[in-house]
Design an enzyme around this catalytic site. Structure first.
Site, PDB file in Angstrom:
ATOM      1  N   SER A   1       0.901  -1.481   0.254  1.00 33.84           N
ATOM      2  CA  SER A   1      -0.024   0.583  -0.008  1.00 33.84           C
ATOM      3  C   SER A   1       0.762   1.461  -0.357  1.00 33.84           C
ATOM      4  CB  SER A   1      -0.965  -0.519   1.158  1.00 33.84           C
ATOM      5  OG  SER A   1      -0.421   0.210   2.261  1.00 33.84           O
TER       6      SER A   1
ATOM      7  N   GLU B   1      -4.425  -1.786  16.950  1.00 34.50           N
ATOM      8  CA  GLU B   1      -4.998  -1.436  15.575  1.00 34.50           C
ATOM      9  C   GLU B   1      -5.934  -0.113  15.278  1.00 34.50           C
ATOM     10  OE1 GLU B   1      -5.688  -5.591  13.080  1.00 34.50           O
ATOM     11  OE2 GLU B   1      -6.612  -5.421  15.058  1.00 34.50           O
TER      12      GLU B   1
ATOM     13  N   GLY C   1      -9.905  -2.099  11.476  1.00 37.90           N
ATOM     14  CA  GLY C   1      -9.225  -3.093  11.202  1.00 37.90           C
ATOM     15  C   GLY C   1      -8.881  -3.975  12.039  1.00 37.90           C
TER      16      GLY C   1
ATOM     17  N   ASP D   1      -8.392  -7.225  13.161  1.00 35.84           N
ATOM     18  CA  ASP D   1      -8.590  -8.911  12.540  1.00 35.84           C
ATOM     19  C   ASP D   1      -7.048  -9.617  13.686  1.00 35.84           C
ATOM     20  OD1 ASP D   1      -6.967  -6.865  10.265  1.00 35.84           O
ATOM     21  OD2 ASP D   1      -5.499  -9.085  10.753  1.00 35.84           O
TER      22      ASP D   1
ATOM     23  N   SER E   1       6.153   4.588  13.259  1.00 39.99           N
ATOM     24  CA  SER E   1       6.190   3.958  12.248  1.00 39.99           C
ATOM     25  C   SER E   1       6.961   4.675  11.036  1.00 39.99           C
ATOM     26  CB  SER E   1       5.495   2.339  11.820  1.00 39.99           C
ATOM     27  OG  SER E   1       4.294   3.714  11.612  1.00 39.99           O
TER      28      SER E   1
END
Lengths: 320, 320
Positions: free
Chosen positions: B81, B207, B211, B213, B307
């Site tokens: 991405s 997270e 999203g 998961d 990050s």
């Protein structure tokens, strides 16, 4: 306060000792893209990461920490467009010294809020109708406060010199140092520190075209002034160099240049996007002179001082 | 590519050796304001200052530098991405390895431009209609390219682990490390590196709620997926943890939490304004969990990994 202009490398060294463990030793950033684009090696000394968001904390703390106990109890007063105000308020907070700040009523909200947050008492004035130095002096007399001016003070100048001292200690030899110039405190201190370690390193000051008083003073060797210049670089709206900083600039600085408003804004967002640092318009004056080719230096090792990062995001966002 | 998931601290150490002098040893920033607000000591490891603007360069360079001469000549391909794409393109550029990047056609302009600028060949696909991994595999077979996936690869995981290794080397003891989680490469590597040096340091992944998961996978101990989640944290839009990263997360990570979109945006601009760093939405996941009180840790010494900082200023400016 000393009556002579003899700020020396020893004063900068003493300031560094006082600031040790208090001020941040700010990071030096590099960018392959910028090195390629300028065909040189560029080292950005990032004072936007300093306590209170600008280099001003260094001078403020250096000055306040040298006050007598009696002076500390009475407190201090200063006038500032913002960054010196925050710096004095925060240094006062750390040292338990009451601080009063005379600030223009059009200063960016983020700077006003921060100054109040650090516990300073803020007194606003209108930039068009009031002489800030006169107002400050009358308040000082009335309340028994000591005036700590934003740049024309040997302890302020020595404190600001620690920026260049740290940069040179970290990167070693430099051919050129680029420094923004408002009232001349940062550039005076940095030129003294740089020439002491690297006598052959050229020091060049950078102003906005619209507030080019120091450049005109430098070339005419006579103090020139400017009145409320309409520049986005609010830290360089100062009316002139000072009685201490003007001779220091003449003695230690090699050249002065100016940059346009458009170039400033372009460079500011370029540094946001590529260096990932939030820098204020005044903070990118030196970088602009390099990146827009006003100063050309192929093959050189260059230090660039990023002086601060206090922007009002809501306001600056409108320029995006 | 190894078929087992035994990434160890030795692999992280070897990655650190390969990256020495190539990747930036990124600065660790602190803020008195944030320490006061959270009643803790917080250390921000700023990978937004890494080459290509994110931690992804570490894993990419670590993987590409271990290819055989024959593999280097044929080149590599990846799907991403954005940040892994830039990282692979730039690492390929440094190592003279041709790179092909399969990228969604809605990736931020700044990431697309940077990837092309680093010399990568970009192939766009539609996120709604195409499975990126299938497209990548068919192109790889057709052109004889080696696939370097964005996270599910031992050399990628080991490279990303050097972020935490550096942080622990610089600040010493930590009670807690907060790391964002997309596909799990960063958090796996960082958990391995952290637990090796500081067995009692808790590692918590963060997270976006939309999203979540990996959080569901962590709690159910069964791999959960999410499809094209509508989160501003584009680096966490990954469909699931990987075959290597899922067991590593179960083994080494202590907890997983989620944060809202509103909290992400608020934290992003707070860090811009107060820390003076440009961080992308994915980059502030870990900081958001701390600053919004999702993770409470009074009295602790906390590492927070920032990050990346690749934002499209024009786009993000609309949120101001």
């Amino acid at each position: 306060m000393s009556n002579n202009n003899s700020v020396t490398i020893n004063d900068v060294q003493s300031a560094a000792n006082r600031l040790f463990g208090i001020a941040h030793r700010t990071p030096v950033l590099t960018s392959r893209l910028i090195n390629e684009r300028t065909n040189s090696q560029v080292f950005f000394k990032c004072e936007n990461f300093q306590c209170t968001g600008s280099f001003k904390f260094r001078g403020a703390y250096n000055a306040l920490s040298q006050l007598s106990e009696a002076q500390r109890q009475k407190g201090v007063i200063t006038f500032s467009s913002g960054n010196h105000a925050q710096a004095i308020a925060f240094a006062g907070n750390l040292l338990k010294i009451p601080t009063t700040i005379v600030m223009p009523d059009d200063a960016p909200t983020v700077k006003r809020t921060a100054t109040l947050g650090y516990g300073g008492e803020v007194i606003f004035y209108n930039r068009q109708t009031t002489n800030r130095e006169e107002l400050t002096r009358s308040l000082a007399q009335e309340r028994g406060l000591m005036v700590i001016p934003p740049y024309d003070h040997p302890h302020i100048i020595a404190g600001q010199g620690t920026v260049a001292k740290e940069l040179v200690e970290e990167v070693g030899h430099l051919d050129l140092l680029l420094v923004c110039c408002g009232g001349g405190g940062l550039i005076s201190g940095c030129a003294i520190a740089t020439k002491a370690a690297l006598p052959n390193c050229k020091v060049i000051g950078v102003e906005p075209e619209r507030g080019d008083d120091a450049t005109r003073s430098f070339y005419s060797k006579t103090l020139q002034t400017v009145t409320n210049p309409d520049t986005i670089a609010d830290g360089a709206r100062t009316p002139s160099l000072g009685q201490l900083t003007f001779p220091l600039v003449l003695n230690y600085v090699d050249d002065m240049v100016t940059v346009s408003e458009e170039a400033l804004i372009k460079t500011m967002f370029f540094l946001w996007e590529r260096l990932k640092i939030v820098v204020e318009p005044t903070g990118v004056l030196a970088a602009t002179a390099l990146l827009e080719g006003v100063v050309k230096s192929p093959g050189m090792k260059i230090g660039v001082i990023i002086s601060g990062g206090n922007v009002d995001l809501a306001q600056i966002g409108k320029l995006l």
